[in-house]
Scaffold this active site. Structure first.
Site, PDB file in Angstrom:
ATOM      1  N   ASP A  35      11.463  -1.196  -4.452  1.00 31.05           N
ATOM      2  CA  ASP A  35      11.658  -0.501  -3.180  1.00 31.05           C
ATOM      3  C   ASP A  35      13.031   0.170  -3.186  1.00 31.05           C
ATOM      4  O   ASP A  35      14.013  -0.388  -3.668  1.00 31.05           O
ATOM      5  CB  ASP A  35      11.550  -1.502  -2.019  1.00 31.05           C
ATOM      6  CG  ASP A  35      11.388  -0.807  -0.682  1.00 31.05           C
ATOM      7  OD1 ASP A  35      10.280  -0.874  -0.115  1.00 31.05           O
ATOM      8  OD2 ASP A  35      12.370  -0.199  -0.197  1.00 31.05           O
ATOM      9  N   HIS A 109       0.209   0.003   0.047  1.00 29.27           N
ATOM     10  CA  HIS A 109       1.201  -0.693  -0.774  1.00 29.27           C
ATOM     11  C   HIS A 109       1.382  -2.085  -0.225  1.00 29.27           C
ATOM     12  O   HIS A 109       1.344  -2.295   0.982  1.00 29.27           O
ATOM     13  CB  HIS A 109       2.543   0.041  -0.797  1.00 29.27           C
ATOM     14  CG  HIS A 109       3.099   0.391   0.553  1.00 29.27           C
ATOM     15  ND1 HIS A 109       2.597   1.429   1.309  1.00 29.27           N
ATOM     16  CD2 HIS A 109       4.081  -0.171   1.295  1.00 29.27           C
ATOM     17  CE1 HIS A 109       3.259   1.511   2.434  1.00 29.27           C
ATOM     18  NE2 HIS A 109       4.170   0.539   2.463  1.00 29.27           N
TER      19      HIS A 109
END
Ligand code: DGP
Length: 124
Positions: A35, A109
């Site tokens: 991320d 996701h």
């Protein structure tokens, strides 16, 4: 109502190689990358390669091999990060979905968060 997939979302661009990413794992069906704004020491996003907006979309419309390949990628990422509960300290998996789930990027996701405690699931 049909699910609508936006081909210009950020993760679609990552899949097409138009935006760089810090890849952790890739298989035929999934890509896992760190991320951009990590919330824990380990914060990895795992996305299917198919055009699915959310987990419910994927669960209802993906083919069996896509589902198997995606779920296996999640397990492999947990092993790579050493957060599996068989030999690590565990993790939190989050799949924000839609408006009330406060999903920012409209391509399925899951977040895998680990490396330190994630605290209570929802702050009251
Ligand atoms: P969500 O609210 O579940 O849709 O979270 C989207 C996540 O995606 C958020 O934690 C930040 C991350 N993100 C957004 N843009 C990028 C990007 O371009 N690269 C990477 N690696 N992560 C991104």
């Amino acid at each position: 109502m049909a699910y609508k997939y936006d081909d210009e979302n950020i993760f679609a661009k990552i899949l097409r190689g138009e935006i760089p990413n810090d890849t952790v794992l890739e298989n035929e069906y999934a890509l896992a990358f760190r991320d951009i704004n990590p919330q824990r020491p380990h914060h990895v996003l795992i996305i299917p390669k198919g055009r699915y907006v959310s987990f419910d979309h994927f669960a209802k419309e993906a083919a069996d091999d896509q589902i198997i390949g995606y779920i296996q990628a999640i397990g492999a990422v947990c092993d790579l990060l050493n957060v599996s509960i068989d030999n690590g300290d565990g993790f939190r998996m989050i799949a924000n979905s839609g408006q009330h789930g406060v999903q920012e990027v409209p391509h399925l996701h899951v977040h895998i968060l680990g490396g330190s405690s994630c605290g209570k699931m929802i702050q009251s």
